[in-house]
Each structure stands twice: as structure tokens, then as C-alpha cells.
Design a protein around this motif. Sequence first.
Motif, PDB file in Angstrom:
ATOM      1  N   VAL A 231       0.920  -1.011   0.082  1.00 16.57           N
ATOM      2  CA  VAL A 231      -0.045  -0.096  -0.038  1.00 16.57           C
ATOM      3  C   VAL A 231       0.858   1.476  -0.209  1.00 16.57           C
ATOM      4  O   VAL A 231       0.573   2.405  -0.719  1.00 16.57           O
ATOM      5  CB  VAL A 231      -0.832   0.024   1.196  1.00 16.57           C
ATOM      6  CG1 VAL A 231      -1.736   1.399   1.323  1.00 16.57           C
ATOM      7  CG2 VAL A 231      -1.833  -1.297   1.173  1.00 16.57           C
ATOM      8  N   ILE A 232       1.795   1.264   0.723  1.00 12.53           N
ATOM      9  CA  ILE A 232       2.597   2.450   0.909  1.00 12.53           C
ATOM     10  C   ILE A 232       3.832   2.286  -0.065  1.00 12.53           C
ATOM     11  O   ILE A 232       4.269   1.209  -0.471  1.00 12.53           O
ATOM     12  CB  ILE A 232       3.213   2.603   2.419  1.00 12.53           C
ATOM     13  CG1 ILE A 232       3.978   1.533   2.806  1.00 12.53           C
ATOM     14  CG2 ILE A 232       2.071   2.986   3.391  1.00 12.53           C
ATOM     15  CD1 ILE A 232       4.851   1.481   4.067  1.00 12.53           C
ATOM     16  N   PRO A 233       4.414   3.657  -0.563  1.00 15.14           N
ATOM     17  CA  PRO A 233       5.255   3.395  -1.523  1.00 15.14           C
ATOM     18  C   PRO A 233       6.615   2.572  -1.244  1.00 15.14           C
ATOM     19  O   PRO A 233       7.329   2.049  -2.059  1.00 15.14           O
ATOM     20  CB  PRO A 233       5.767   4.815  -1.834  1.00 15.14           C
ATOM     21  CG  PRO A 233       5.028   5.617  -0.753  1.00 15.14           C
ATOM     22  CD  PRO A 233       3.911   4.695  -0.295  1.00 15.14           C
ATOM     23  N   GLU A 234       6.879   2.878   0.101  1.00 14.34           N
ATOM     24  CA  GLU A 234       8.041   2.018   0.504  1.00 14.34           C
ATOM     25  C   GLU A 234       7.996   0.391   0.228  1.00 14.34           C
ATOM     26  O   GLU A 234       9.046  -0.240  -0.147  1.00 14.34           O
ATOM     27  CB  GLU A 234       8.527   2.511   2.034  1.00 14.34           C
ATOM     28  CG  GLU A 234       9.009   3.598   2.139  1.00 14.34           C
ATOM     29  CD  GLU A 234       7.807   4.769   2.219  1.00 14.34           C
ATOM     30  OE1 GLU A 234       6.720   4.293   2.267  1.00 14.34           O
ATOM     31  OE2 GLU A 234       8.158   5.925   2.599  1.00 14.34           O
ATOM     32  N   LYS A 235       6.867   0.072   0.612  1.00 11.25           N
ATOM     33  CA  LYS A 235       6.549  -1.507   0.525  1.00 11.25           C
ATOM     34  C   LYS A 235       6.216  -1.748  -0.763  1.00 11.25           C
ATOM     35  O   LYS A 235       6.798  -2.695  -1.252  1.00 11.25           O
ATOM     36  CB  LYS A 235       5.279  -1.610   1.465  1.00 11.25           C
ATOM     37  CG  LYS A 235       5.030  -3.105   1.510  1.00 11.25           C
ATOM     38  CD  LYS A 235       5.869  -3.788   2.420  1.00 11.25           C
ATOM     39  CE  LYS A 235       5.810  -5.244   2.388  1.00 11.25           C
ATOM     40  NZ  LYS A 235       6.673  -6.311   3.210  1.00 11.25           N
ATOM     41  N   ALA A 236       5.663  -0.740  -1.728  1.00  8.79           N
ATOM     42  CA  ALA A 236       5.317  -1.084  -3.121  1.00  8.79           C
ATOM     43  C   ALA A 236       6.557  -1.338  -4.002  1.00  8.79           C
ATOM     44  O   ALA A 236       6.577  -2.087  -4.864  1.00  8.79           O
ATOM     45  CB  ALA A 236       4.528  -0.114  -3.571  1.00  8.79           C
ATOM     46  N   SER A 237       7.711  -0.505  -3.625  1.00  3.82           N
ATOM     47  CA  SER A 237       8.617  -0.656  -4.349  1.00  3.82           C
ATOM     48  C   SER A 237       9.514  -1.902  -4.304  1.00  3.82           C
ATOM     49  O   SER A 237      10.392  -2.247  -5.085  1.00  3.82           O
ATOM     50  CB  SER A 237       9.920   0.760  -3.936  1.00  3.82           C
ATOM     51  OG  SER A 237      10.329   0.464  -2.503  1.00  3.82           O
ATOM     52  N   GLU A 238       9.232  -2.733  -3.313  1.00  9.10           N
ATOM     53  CA  GLU A 238       9.541  -4.031  -3.245  1.00  9.10           C
ATOM     54  C   GLU A 238       9.169  -5.007  -3.976  1.00  9.10           C
ATOM     55  O   GLU A 238       9.495  -6.374  -3.943  1.00  9.10           O
ATOM     56  CB  GLU A 238       9.974  -4.521  -1.715  1.00  9.10           C
ATOM     57  CG  GLU A 238      10.533  -3.508  -0.716  1.00  9.10           C
ATOM     58  CD  GLU A 238      10.440  -3.794   0.861  1.00  9.10           C
ATOM     59  OE1 GLU A 238       9.544  -4.872   1.070  1.00  9.10           O
ATOM     60  OE2 GLU A 238      10.671  -2.947   1.652  1.00  9.10           O
ATOM     61  N   PHE A 239       7.864  -4.760  -4.581  1.00  8.55           N
ATOM     62  CA  PHE A 239       7.198  -5.741  -5.225  1.00  8.55           C
ATOM     63  C   PHE A 239       7.965  -6.184  -6.637  1.00  8.55           C
ATOM     64  O   PHE A 239       7.850  -5.139  -7.584  1.00  8.55           O
ATOM     65  CB  PHE A 239       5.638  -5.184  -5.465  1.00  8.55           C
ATOM     66  CG  PHE A 239       4.989  -6.127  -6.454  1.00  8.55           C
ATOM     67  CD1 PHE A 239       4.166  -7.395  -6.033  1.00  8.55           C
ATOM     68  CD2 PHE A 239       4.460  -5.737  -7.643  1.00  8.55           C
ATOM     69  CE1 PHE A 239       3.603  -8.209  -6.620  1.00  8.55           C
ATOM     70  CE2 PHE A 239       3.829  -6.614  -8.295  1.00  8.55           C
ATOM     71  CZ  PHE A 239       3.436  -7.889  -7.660  1.00  8.55           C
TER      72      PHE A 239
END
Length: 755
Positions: A231-239
Motif C-alpha cells: 500500500v505504501i510506496p516504500e513497500k510497493a517498491s519491493e514488489f
Amino acid sequence: MSARIKEMVRVATARLGGEQVGAGGVSSSGIARRESTARLGGGGTSLRRQPQPMAPSVRTVCCNDREANAPVGYKGNSVSTTKYSILTFLPKGLFEQFRRVANLYFLMISILSTTPISPVHPVTNVVPLSLVLLVSLIKEAFEDWKRFQNDMSINNAHVDVLQGQCWESTPWKRLQVGDIVRIKQDGYFPADLLFLSSTNPDGICYIETANLDGETNLKIRKALEKTWDYVIPEKASEFKGEVQCEQPNNSLYTFTGNLIMDKQTIPLSPNQLLLRGCSLRNTEYIVGVVIFTGHETKVMMNSMNVPSKRSTLEKKLDKLILALFATLFTMCVIGAIGSGIFINEKYFYLGLRGHVEDQFNPKNRFVVTILTMFTLITLYSTIIPISLYVSIEMIKFIQCTQFINNDLHMYHAESNTPALARTSNLNEELGQVEYIFSDKTGTLTRNLMEFFKCSIGGEMYGTGITEIEKGGAERAGIRIDDDEGKRSANAVHEKGFNFDDARIMRGAWRNEPNPEACKEFFRCLAICHTVLPEGEETPEKISYQAASPDEAALVSAAKNFGFFFYRRTPTTVMVRESHVERMGSIQDVPYEILNVLEFNSTRKRQSVVCRFTNGRLVLYCKGADNVVYERLADGNHDMKKISREHLEQFGSAGLRTLCLAYRDLSREQYESWNEKFVQAKSSLRDRDKKLDEVAELIEKDLILVGCTAIEDKLQEGVPTCIETLSAAGIKIWVLTGDKMETAINIAYDMQHVAW
């Protein structure tokens, strides 16, 4: 900008047909696509993955990795709905103009006027024709310029794209396949997206598809549980997943694919696809991955090239001009033959002695006849007025801009929507409509479903009288007193539920002859659905979000019968059951949902396989009566016959009906079937067909418990509207998927057919 986007989406979706948009607009976006790659770079840290060679029927997308997708050369997200381009405007525009018989005729006259046999100067024909063509081309250019402006508005709208570990506002036209984007509430999806996560619990979001299919009720989409955390960009960048899915196609309601992440293959369905043109509702924002862009999105694949529309009046004018030309040609032939016969040197005053031109040489009468005929065609050309089409074009243009667009009678105040004529070519067609094809649900009816009656175990419940029953009684000369319409103290009327029968309300069903059937009936209503609860977990304050109002009405009915569905997790539904063990008892019961066999127009039924707390495995099924009856176990013929009679009575009352059934499963039966179900669900080829085949293996030997009857009242003013249209000589066809009895009685009620 939101209004402009919505307007543009409507323009694009108004031309649904099935032909793919031509590639002219795609090639022009190639430079923009390469420039956007250079400027924006890849999203997040690149893994330098290259798509593996796949079969032509499979599309492979590396998520959040532009460099890996670059060699494939996916199309950009810029779209064009214009009819012309700079290069094609003149040749294509002239071709459209010379499709008109009059313009082709005057072109011939203009060519003849440049020859020595013409009695008039070429300017007298060439200039008027040039002015006619100029005015028509200017009008075409103006209308196409408006389309181009709409294209620019939509292409330059902004969306948040993940760059590194933050969101950057980027124009739609620079989006690329594999980008991770964030769509905020009331925003429109810029491309076909794979739904990853949402600010709502359980990874759900609500979308409105009115621009695609006209449906105003919200649809529910659910992300895969594996991707809820992005949901948050920091986490999404890991996808860093890889999507293998079908190639672009124009099917709005199907999608097959697999998401490969962490060495795990997860099947994808239409529930995880967010289509371009839809809008996000009741959700703060969602995060998704771009799968299809630009002209490869499903909505654009359904858009046809801008057609060249010709009205009936214009076609009749062509025939009239052909008739005038035939008359003109006859006059010229007669005049030319007369000239060839009667020309003679004895008419000294004509000066035909000595050397004369071929056209007047009495010694060669055939040549005189031919040349004179062409001269007369040029001379008599004014019989067909060159200004005819221009006058009509200008009248149509003024009708659109000054009358239709400013008509207060066609203004919808609630949505602040005026009439808008997108093209002036077909104005007069509005007065020549002979047939109207109308959907019933949501168009002629309110699309506000209310649980009204039911039949359980061969016993009919519900004492209400529908509007159609009242209308039928009046036509039969039977007077219904107001006293008959009075409701009992046990009657309940709320959104989705309008039921009156004390025999099964407030736990009274325990005293009925068939309490076990009642219990299974209510559980089927509370469990067999895809509804999502919202709000506080109390019967008074909870609200239900459903893909269709029918489902919400059935769940609301279960709540009022004492089986209150209040919570859903990915694998469980929670139901607060009242009066089951004993009168007055209340207990919260979790039901584990093992499989959901979803409803579609082919299956006409929906089923769930659930596990009770005591380990009991049950399949609950609801669907159309003919579909469910085909799958019932042998025996219990009396109940089947009685229920069939009840269904016919409900249909005669104009009610929408569904049958409810269940089947107990052994552990061995379920495990054997579930293996086949998992294989079918993971298949990339013919997934829907395989799922339907697997469903047939378990949806059999069902036990009928009853049927439901839901009322959908007519919109206000429908009978008057249809009566007015019929008086104008317009024939009306109503399209519905209801039972024949229901459709016929609703047709009577809205005065579509006479009694």
C-alpha cells in the motif's frame, strides 16, 4: 480535469462495436513512448529480468521493471479517437465529400467547363464547388478538432506513478506496461490495471463501470491476499512479480492470467482487473500494476474507428439528384440529337459555310451530336443546385450548437448534464426512429431490489401484494380495498427487505412443519454470496456492498430472519444465528469458505463449498429455476411440483425468482474434486470453460429447500412514457433475462402491451 476525463471516457466508450481501432494513432505515439522511457526511467531498483519466450497467446509483464519490459516493445498509453490525422485529412476528407453524388456531379461539370466545348467560364463552376468543399471540410475539421482536444485532455491527465520509493505525478500518456500506479478516490483508471492493494480492509475496492456498461451500482474488486501489504510506496517498491496473462482482447468480462512471485504461481481472475474508463468509489486509494495500455486496453479494443455517418435524408437526396441528373441527361440527349439532325448550311445566318468548328460542322453530324450533348450538360447544370448540401450542412450545424445543446427540456438538473450533440450528421434521424430497444432492469425499473416473498419446503410465505398484482386485479374488475394492503405488526420494511409474514419472523419458523428446511434456506441466504459488510457489526447500522442489488437483498433477508451475516475474511464468513438451538438463543458461528463457484450468464447459478465448525461439508447453490431443477437429486417429487407452482405464481406477480438448494459432501468427495478445481483455476488456456466443467462435477444431486421472490418496482412515469412513444408510432422492444411470466406481467403493468 475529472469532468474532462469523464467526458472523454464517454466519447471513447460510446462507439462500442468489436472492431479494433486502426493503428494509425498507435504509430504516432511511438516517439512519445521512447521519450517517456528516457525521462522517467525504471520504477524502483531494476532486477534486469528479461521476459522469457512464451507462446504467442501469452503476455508476460515484469512488474515495476521498465528495463525488462523494454525489449518487448509494448504500446504506449496515448490514445487517439480522431477521424483524421494531418496526413490523411485532405485525401480522406475529399473522399468523404465525393461520396456524395452532388459533389461528384459538380466535379464532372467543373472538368467539362475547362474544355473548349464549354459555353461558360470555368470559374462559374470551379469556384462554387471549391467553396462547398471548403465549408464541408472546415466543419469536419472543427468536429475532429474537438475530438483531438478531448484526446489531449485525457492523455495529459495526471496519475501517481511509483518512482523509487515515492509517488510522482505523471501524464497518462507516459505510462508504460509494468508501472506501479496509485489511483485516488473518484479517480479514473488510466489503463487496465492488476489490482494489488487497497486502503480498505481485506484488500477490496469499489468501482463504478457506468462508462463501460451503463451499470450504476458499484462493483467489488478484491486483490490477492499475497499483495495486500503493498500500500505504501516504500513497500510497493519491493514488489517484483511477473504476470503471465492473455493477450489484449475486447472481452470486458473475462481475464485469465497468473501472478508469479516468490516462486509461487497464483491464478488471476477478472476480480483483480481494473479496466480503463472505470472510476474508484468509496476507497481512499488503490495500488495497481499496468497490464494493458492505450489502444490495447479492453475499452479501446471495443472502440471502432470514427464512422462516416450518412443520414437517411442524405441518402434520399442522392437518389433525388440521380433522378434530376437522369432528367437532365435526357434533355441533353434530345437537344443534342435535334442539333445533329437540324443543323444545315442552308441556314445562312448561322455562318456554317466555309471552315467551321467540329461542333458546328454539318458534314459530321455525329460529332456535332456528341459535342453538343456535353455543351448542354454544362449549360443545364444549374438544374441541380450546388448550394443544396451546404445549406443542409449549415442548418444541421446550427441545430446542434444552438438548439440541441441549449435545449432546457433535455437538461438533467440532478447531474448537471446538458444535451450534447457530438456530430451533426444525424440530427434528422431523431425524428425518424421506428424501433426502441430498452433494457428492463435499472432502465424501466428502479433497480432497487426488495425481498418480497419466498417458498420454503413447499410452503409459501409473504402476504404482500405487488403493483403488478394490483394492476391485474384492476384490469379484471376486482377492487382491492386499502384494508387488504395493511401490514401486520411483524412486517419489516427496510432497504432490500419488504416482507410481511409472522409465521417465519422472529424465530417463529421453529414452529413450522419444516424447520430444518427453513434453517438450510436461511443459511444459504447468509453464506452463498460474495457480499461485503461495511460499518458497525450491528443489524441496525451495518450496510452491504454487493455486485448486484439482488445479492444485497437476499443477505438483508437472512439478517431479518435471524441469520445475520456481519463479517467476512478471506476464508471465513461470520453469521450471528438466532433461535437455532432454542428460542431466544444467539450465537456467532464461523463458516469456513473453501471454494466459490461464481455466477455468470452461462452458468446462471452460484455455489459455495463451506465447512461447519463440526466438520460438516456443505455445498450451497442458488440460481435460475430451470438450471437448479436440472441438478436436483431424484425423489421428493411433491415438493418440486409445489415449488414449481409457487415459482409460476411469483412470476405472474412480476417478481424475480431464484431457487436455493444444498448438498452434503463427504471428505473424500471434496478432496478429489478440489484437486481438479485447483488445476482448472491455475490454467491459462480456457480457464472459464475448465472451471465450468469442474463445477458440473459437484453441482449435482442437490436437495431443493425453496425459492425466493424479489420485487423491482417500475420507475415513475414509465407507463406514460411508453404510451406516448407508442402513440407516436414507435415500436418498443424490452430486453430482459427474467422468466417469461415475469416479463409478460411487467409488460402489462407498464402498458407496453394491452390486456
